[in-house]
Design a protein around this motif. Structure first.
Motif, short mmCIF file in Angstrom:
data_model
loop_
_atom_site.label_atom_id
_atom_site.label_comp_id
_atom_site.label_asym_id
_atom_site.label_seq_id
_atom_site.Cartn_x
_atom_site.Cartn_y
_atom_site.Cartn_z
N GLU A 39 0.81 -1.22 0.00
CA GLU A 39 0.00 0.00 0.00
C GLU A 39 0.85 1.27 0.00
N LEU A 400 -3.45 3.16 5.66
CA LEU A 400 -4.39 4.27 5.47
C LEU A 400 -4.27 5.29 6.60
N ASP A 415 -13.55 2.06 4.16
CA ASP A 415 -12.34 2.33 3.38
C ASP A 415 -11.45 1.09 3.32
N LYS A 419 -10.58 -1.63 -0.19
CA LYS A 419 -9.27 -2.20 -0.52
C LYS A 419 -9.32 -3.73 -0.52
#
Length: 427
Positions: A39, A400, A415, A419
């Motif tokens: 990520e 995140l 959120d 993903k």
């Protein structure tokens, strides 16, 4: 009263600053670190042993168990399986290499032979950890830390609340040292996969024979095929009334299990068809600890949640499935509160994000068997496939939070779900 000494205060060098710091390189920790690295988060993985994979590798686990599906777990299976028809069987050396490759591909900094010894906390927020290694005493700082250590040592030192073992009496499941034997004749060999698998052999029923002939608390027969010719993984050593958060109990468990191994090998030679010429090949480098701390999160997963196959609105593990695998806390076999053959719930259940977020400490996420759940629920979600998917969710959440400079409790679960769906780990 114990004698004490005074340790003078000293300056500790900061050896690294990261977006995401992961403590523990078992399936949950490795999955968390790989995912956070993918990520785009600057990620470091800290592990006290000399390799990654935890119980799956140094613990010499026989197979990935249950009927869990999706995400990084499927990727690990695809990349590490020796052959398709034995996809869930573990070749520990191959798996170890694959996990290292995945970590390096994700750009994760790996610190092996390094023990996280203390938490750096400011105003109820975890800012990093103190580590000890051959390089000395150092500090690692991070925007978000994921405790995937199995026992939650850093979470505990940071002040997160927990229940040790079973509610009411703090009793924990027994420990096991896995080992492998060679020289097995697969054409005649027996492979009982569960406590409730009863097989008649010339001298009687194999589980009953084990109760009679093996020294307590050993006394069950669990034997698993490997992808190597004539090699079988044995899950048969057993030690009860031990606490995996105490070094003296871990030492005791190692000594007890080691003494049981030659007796078990002799038992197999005498009573198990196909094992007449078997011999000890190797034992695991790490004792298998099933249960220690259960941390108090924003939600506590229960056995009823699993039996009802609940779909939580803030799910972050979408397709978990196993039984209530509670090993007998006083002897061999299945505990009275466990359920294997009689476990009839066939649907996947979910785990909410709230179980990964400690109730009070900020800057911290939980992953693996230490998440917020009851003793009975834990016996289901503690298995490696589910822990790997928890790690994937925690890695996404940590990345995140680091990128947005927010606390884990402030991150919308939707959120994370977006993903996870992209990574084939959604509903």
């Amino acid at each position: 009263m114990k004698k004490t000494i005074h340790e003078p205060a000293k300056e500790i060098p900061v050896a690294g600053e990261y977006d995401v710091l992961v403590i523990g390189a078992g399936p949950a920790g490795v999955a968390a670190a790989i995912t956070a690295g993918r990520e785009g988060a600057k990620t470091c993985l800290v592990e006290p042993c000399g390799g990654v994979g935890g119980v799956a590798t140094s613990g010499m686990m026989s197979h990935w168990t249950g009927n869990t599906q999706g995400g990084i777990y499927e990727e690990i299976l695809d990349r590490s399986a020796d052959r398709p028809e034995m996809r869930a069987s573990i070749n520990t050396e191959r798996l170890h290499c694959v996990l290292l490759e995945m970590l390096q591909e994700a750009g994760v900094e790996i610190r092996l032979y390094t023990l996280a010894t203390d938490a750096i906390v400011e105003k109820d927020r975890l800012k990093g950890v103190i580590i000890e290694s051959k390089s000395g005493r150092e500090a690692l700082l991070a925007k978000v830390t994921i405790d995937a250590s199995g026992d939650g040592d850093i979470a505990a030192r940071a002040g997160a609340e927990y229940q040790l073992g079973r509610e009411g009496d703090a009793v924990m499941q027994p420990m096991t040292l896995m080992f492998r034997v060679g020289g097995v004749d697969y054409s005649r060999a027996i492979f009982p996969p569960s406590f409730e698998t009863f097989i008649d052999v010339p001298a009687g029923e194999i589980q009953n024979l084990a109760r009679q002939k093996l020294p307590a608390p050993a006394g069950h027969v669990l034997l698993y095929k490997t992808t190597l010719p004539g090699v079988v993984t044995c899950n048969m050593t057993n030690v009860t009334q031990v606490d995996g958060t105490k070094a003296e109990d871990l030492t005791k468990a190692q000594l007890v299990c080691r003494k049981q191994i030659p007796i078990i090998v002799d038992f197999l030679r005498k009573y198990a068809p196909g094992y007449e010429n078997c011999y000890l090949l190797t034992a695991a480098a790490t004792i298998g600890v099933r249960e220690t701390r259960h941390f108090k999160g924003l939600y506590t997963l229960t056995a009823e949640d699993i039996l009802e196959a609940r779909v939580f609105p803030d799910w972050v593990v979408a397709k978990a499935h196993f039984n209530f695998d509670i090993h007998n806390t006083v002897g061999a076999g299945l505990d009275a509160n466990g359920s294997q053959a009689k476990f009839t719930q066939r649907k996947h259940y979910t785990i909410p994000y709230r179980c990964l977020v400690p109730e009070k400490v900020d800057g911290l996420l939980l992953a693996g068997r230490i998440i917020s759940g009851t003793h009975k629920a834990h016996s289901n979600f503690r298995v490696m496939p589910i822990c790997a998917l928890m790690g994937q969710a925690a890695g996404i959440a940590a990345a995140l939070c680091a990128s947005r400079n927010i606390e884990p409790r402030a991150l919308p679960a939707t959120d994370i779900q977006t993903k996870l769906i992209e990574q084939k780990a959604g509903l």
